[in-house]
Design a protein around this motif. Structure first.
Motif, PDB file in Angstrom:
ATOM      1  N   GLN A  27       0.833  -1.206   0.000  1.00 30.75           N
ATOM      2  CA  GLN A  27       0.000   0.000   0.000  1.00 30.75           C
ATOM      3  C   GLN A  27       0.870   1.259   0.000  1.00 30.75           C
ATOM      4  OE1 GLN A  27      -3.104   2.457  -0.415  1.00 30.75           O
ATOM      5  NE2 GLN A  27      -3.165   0.228  -0.607  1.00 30.75           N
ATOM      6  N   ILE A  28       1.981   1.210   0.715  1.00 32.24           N
ATOM      7  CA  ILE A  28       2.905   2.347   0.685  1.00 32.24           C
ATOM      8  C   ILE A  28       3.466   2.527  -0.728  1.00 32.24           C
ATOM      9  CG2 ILE A  28       5.093   3.250   1.562  1.00 32.24           C
ATOM     10  CD1 ILE A  28       4.491   1.781   4.213  1.00 32.24           C
ATOM     11  N   ALA A  29       3.774   1.418  -1.395  1.00 31.80           N
ATOM     12  CA  ALA A  29       4.274   1.494  -2.767  1.00 31.80           C
ATOM     13  C   ALA A  29       3.238   2.091  -3.708  1.00 31.80           C
ATOM     14  CB  ALA A  29       4.683   0.106  -3.255  1.00 31.80           C
ATOM     15  N   ILE A  30       1.985   1.708  -3.535  1.00 29.23           N
ATOM     16  CA  ILE A  30       0.909   2.248  -4.370  1.00 29.23           C
ATOM     17  C   ILE A  30       0.836   3.767  -4.219  1.00 29.23           C
ATOM     18  CG2 ILE A  30      -1.614   2.335  -4.603  1.00 29.23           C
ATOM     19  CD1 ILE A  30      -1.540  -0.712  -3.835  1.00 29.23           C
ATOM     20  N   GLN A  31       1.030   4.229  -3.006  1.00 30.49           N
ATOM     21  CA  GLN A  31       0.881   5.658  -2.732  1.00 30.49           C
ATOM     22  C   GLN A  31       2.127   6.462  -3.073  1.00 30.49           C
ATOM     23  OE1 GLN A  31      -0.777   6.497   1.153  1.00 30.49           O
ATOM     24  NE2 GLN A  31      -2.309   4.889   0.999  1.00 30.49           N
ATOM     25  N   THR A  32       3.308   5.882  -2.901  1.00 30.34           N
ATOM     26  CA  THR A  32       4.555   6.652  -3.065  1.00 30.34           C
ATOM     27  C   THR A  32       5.313   6.317  -4.340  1.00 30.34           C
ATOM     28  OG1 THR A  32       5.930   5.027  -1.905  1.00 30.34           O
ATOM     29  CG2 THR A  32       4.803   6.690  -0.555  1.00 30.34           C
ATOM     30  N   LYS A  33       5.024   5.163  -4.952  1.00 32.41           N
ATOM     31  CA  LYS A  33       5.767   4.672  -6.127  1.00 32.41           C
ATOM     32  C   LYS A  33       7.231   4.371  -5.806  1.00 32.41           C
ATOM     33  CE  LYS A  33       1.956   5.669  -8.246  1.00 32.41           C
ATOM     34  NZ  LYS A  33       0.926   4.614  -8.341  1.00 32.41           N
ATOM     35  N   ASP A  34       7.555   4.228  -4.539  1.00 34.42           N
ATOM     36  CA  ASP A  34       8.926   3.941  -4.138  1.00 34.42           C
ATOM     37  C   ASP A  34       9.208   2.455  -4.357  1.00 34.42           C
ATOM     38  OD1 ASP A  34      11.297   3.336  -2.676  1.00 34.42           O
ATOM     39  OD2 ASP A  34      10.984   5.095  -1.406  1.00 34.42           O
ATOM     40  N   PRO A  35      10.188   2.099  -5.188  1.00 40.90           N
ATOM     41  CA  PRO A  35      10.434   0.687  -5.525  1.00 40.90           C
ATOM     42  C   PRO A  35      10.848  -0.181  -4.350  1.00 40.90           C
ATOM     43  CG  PRO A  35      12.175   2.093  -6.417  1.00 40.90           C
ATOM     44  CD  PRO A  35      11.101   3.003  -5.919  1.00 40.90           C
ATOM     45  N   LYS A  36      11.412   0.403  -3.309  1.00 35.28           N
ATOM     46  CA  LYS A  36      11.855  -0.451  -2.194  1.00 35.28           C
ATOM     47  C   LYS A  36      10.661  -1.060  -1.456  1.00 35.28           C
ATOM     48  CE  LYS A  36      12.632   2.883   1.624  1.00 35.28           C
ATOM     49  NZ  LYS A  36      12.506   4.179   0.945  1.00 35.28           N
ATOM     50  N   TYR A  37       9.569  -0.306  -1.381  1.00 34.95           N
ATOM     51  CA  TYR A  37       8.373  -0.846  -0.741  1.00 34.95           C
ATOM     52  C   TYR A  37       7.704  -1.880  -1.642  1.00 34.95           C
ATOM     53  CZ  TYR A  37       9.002   3.149   2.380  1.00 34.95           C
ATOM     54  OH  TYR A  37       9.528   4.068   3.267  1.00 34.95           O
ATOM     55  N   GLN A  38       7.686  -1.614  -2.937  1.00 31.28           N
ATOM     56  CA  GLN A  38       7.094  -2.589  -3.859  1.00 31.28           C
ATOM     57  C   GLN A  38       7.857  -3.899  -3.825  1.00 31.28           C
ATOM     58  OE1 GLN A  38       5.543  -1.348  -7.695  1.00 31.28           O
ATOM     59  NE2 GLN A  38       6.558  -3.068  -8.679  1.00 31.28           N
ATOM     60  N   ALA A  39       9.167  -3.822  -3.817  1.00 28.34           N
ATOM     61  CA  ALA A  39       9.984  -5.044  -3.779  1.00 28.34           C
ATOM     62  C   ALA A  39       9.728  -5.830  -2.504  1.00 28.34           C
ATOM     63  CB  ALA A  39      11.465  -4.679  -3.895  1.00 28.34           C
ATOM     64  N   ASP A  40       9.609  -5.135  -1.377  1.00 27.52           N
ATOM     65  CA  ASP A  40       9.356  -5.810  -0.107  1.00 27.52           C
ATOM     66  C   ASP A  40       7.986  -6.481  -0.123  1.00 27.52           C
ATOM     67  OD1 ASP A  40       9.993  -6.540   2.584  1.00 27.52           O
ATOM     68  OD2 ASP A  40       8.686  -4.929   3.291  1.00 27.52           O
ATOM     69  N   GLY A  41       6.966  -5.765  -0.578  1.00 21.32           N
ATOM     70  CA  GLY A  41       5.627  -6.336  -0.610  1.00 21.32           C
ATOM     71  C   GLY A  41       5.500  -7.471  -1.609  1.00 21.32           C
ATOM     72  N   LYS A  42       6.143  -7.318  -2.765  1.00 21.12           N
ATOM     73  CA  LYS A  42       6.079  -8.354  -3.797  1.00 21.12           C
ATOM     74  C   LYS A  42       6.721  -9.649  -3.308  1.00 21.12           C
ATOM     75  CE  LYS A  42       7.067  -8.857  -8.751  1.00 21.12           C
ATOM     76  NZ  LYS A  42       7.897 -10.057  -8.699  1.00 21.12           N
ATOM     77  N   TYR A  43       7.734  -9.527  -2.479  1.00 19.76           N
ATOM     78  CA  TYR A  43       8.363 -10.717  -1.895  1.00 19.76           C
ATOM     79  C   TYR A  43       7.319 -11.568  -1.169  1.00 19.76           C
ATOM     80  CZ  TYR A  43      10.383 -13.345   1.984  1.00 19.76           C
ATOM     81  OH  TYR A  43      10.653 -14.322   2.914  1.00 19.76           O
TER      82      TYR A  43
END
Length: 372
Positions: free
Chosen positions: A132-148
Motif C-alpha cells: 500500500q505504501i508502494a501504491i501511494q509513493t511509487k517507491d520501488p523499495k516498498y514494492q519489492a518488499d511487498g512483492k516478496y
C-alpha cells in the motif's frame, strides 16, 4: 445451528446453491453511485467518516503492538486502513507518520525482529503494508518488499493451483486475497489478480451456505461474525478491481450479493450484527458489524447493490458501530481472537475487548469506503 452437524460439501448443497446464485447473477446492476449520497451524507455530530477516520488513524500511529512478538495480522490490516484513509483525505502528515512507523520493519531495519516469518496467511498479510505504501509513493523499495510476500505465498502451490497456505478457514478470504490484490494494484501484473479470484471461488464453493453466510470452516458449522466479516470485506475489495470480463467475476459477485441479502435478515434493530450472526442471545459485536458495513457501503457506491435497500442498512450500521467508540478512540465490544471449534458454548462465551486492532481496522476501512 444448534442441531447435529451434517455434511457440508454434498451434491444437494452445491446444486441448491448454484440455483440461488444463478438468480443473483441475473440481478440488475444499479448504476454506480445512484442515490448513495442520500444515505452517506448529513451525519449526526461526531459521526462523519472524516472525523472518525482521522481520530482512529492518528490513534493507530501511537498505539503499541498487540498480541505477538512479530507484527500481528490485525495490526497489518489496520495499517492498511489508516494508509487508505490518509490517501483519500490527502493527509500528507498522517501518511508520513504511517510510513515512518513502518520503515524500521523493512529488512535490516531497527525492528526487523518483528517481521513475521511463518508461511501462513496470518503472517503473509504483513505484505499489504509495504504494497500500500508502494501504491501511494511509487517507491520501488516498498514494492519489492511487498512483492516478496505475495510471491512467497505461491512459491510451492498445491496441485490444484491454490496457495500452499490454503486451509479453508473463513478468515483467509481477506488475509490471503488482500495480499495478492495489493500486489496486483501495485504492479499491474494480472497473475496476482487471477490467483486471487481462483482462491476466492474455491472458498466460496467450500464454505458458503444457501442462506448466504459462511461456516467458520468445513468442520465447524457456526456463522461466527468476524469470520464472515473477513469474507464480506474480501469480496468487496476484489470486486473493486476484477474487470467486467474476468471469468470469475460473475461467481464472486453472485456470492457477494447472496451474502449481503442474508446479512440484511440478521441485522438487529440497533443496526448491529451479533457475535454469532444467527443467535439473538449473542452480543452485538463491532469487528463483524464494521466489516459488513464496509462491504455494504462499497456495494452501494459501486452499483452492485440496490441503494434503496442497502443504503439505509449501511447507514444504520455505521452510526451504530461509531456509537461503540469510546473517548480514547478505542473500538469497544470487539470479539477476542477466536480459533475454530465445533462447540456452540465456545463461541457464545468469547470475551469482549477494547481497542483491539481487529476492531480498529474495519472502522478505518468503512471510513475510507464512505470517502471513495
Amino acid at each position: 445451528m444448534t442441531g447435529s452437524v451434517g455434511t457440508i460439501a454434498g451434491s444437494t448443497h452445491r446444486q441448491g446453491l448454484v440455483i440461488i446464485l444463478a438468480a443473483f447473477v441475473l440481478a440488475t446492476t444499479v448504476p454506480a453511485g445512484a442515490q448513495e449520497t442520500d444515505y452517506f451524507t448529513n451525519w449526526p455530530p461526531g459521526d462523519s467518516p472524516q472525523e472518525v477516520g482521522k481520530h482512529l488513524a492518528e490513534h493507530f500511529v501511537t498505539s503499541p503492538h498487540q498480541y505477538t512478538a512479530t507484527i500481528h495480522y490485525s495490526e497489518a490490516v489496520a495499517w492498511y486502513g489508516a494508509l487508505t484513509f490518509a490517501q483519500l483525505t490527502h493527509d500528507d502528515a498522517l501518511q508520513t507518520n504511517l510510513i515512518q512507523r513502518f520503515d524500521p520493519l523493512l529488512p535490516g531495519g531497527a525492528e526487523a525482529a518483528r517481521i513475521p516469518v511463518r508461511h501462513h496467511v496470518d503472517d503473509s498479510v504483513f505484505g499489504v503494508i509495504p504494497l500500500q505504501i508502494a501504491i501511494q509513493t511509487k517507491d520501488p523499495k516498498y514494492q519489492a518488499d511487498g512483492k516478496y510476500w505475495a510471491d512467497r505465498q505461491w512459491e510451492n502451490p498445491q496441485p490444484d493451483g491454490l496457495s500452499a497456505e490454503t486451509r479453508f478457514w473463513v478468515d483467509d478470504m481477506y488475509m490471503l486475497t488482500m495480499l495478492q490484490l495489493e500486489a496486483y494494484r501495485a504492479t499491474g501484473d494480472r497473475v496476482y489478480l487471477d490467483r486471487d479470484a481462483k482462491e476466492m471461488v474455491a472458498y466460496l464453493d467450500k464454505l458458503q451456505q444457501p442462506n448466504g453466510l459462511f461456516y467458520h470452516a468445513p468442520d465447524v458449522p457456526f456463522f461466527w461474525g468476524r469470520g464472515d466479516g473477513w469474507f464480506a470485506a474480501g469480496m468487496a475489495e476484489i470486486l473493486r478491481d476484477l474487470p467486467p470480463d474476468h471469468p470469475q467475476r460473475p461467481r464472486i459477485l453472485a456470492g457477494y450479493r447472496l451474502m449481503m441479502a442474508g446479512l440484511l435478515k440478521y441485522q438487529g434493530k440497533d443496526g448491529m450484527w451479533r457475535e454469532l450472526i444467527d443467535h439473538d442471545e449473542a452480543w452485538p459485536e463491532t469487528s463483524s458489524s464494521a466489516r459488513f458495513t464496509f462491504a455494504m457501503i462499497t456495494g452501494v457506491k459501486n452499483g452492485w447493490l440496490d441503494a434503496a435497500t442497502y443504503g439505509p442498512a449501511a447507514r444504520r450500521a455505521w452510526i451504530a458501530v461509531v456509537g461503540y467508540i469510546d473517548q480514547n478512540w478505542d473500538v469497544t465490544n470487539v470479539c477476542e481472537g477466536t480459533g475454530k471449534k465445533n462447540d456452540l458454548a465456545y463461541y457464545l462465551a468469547r470475551h469482549r475487548r477494547t481497542g483491539d486492532f481487529h476492531g480498529q481496522a474495519p472502522v478505518l476501512w468503512a471510513a475510507s469506503a464512505l470517502l471513495r
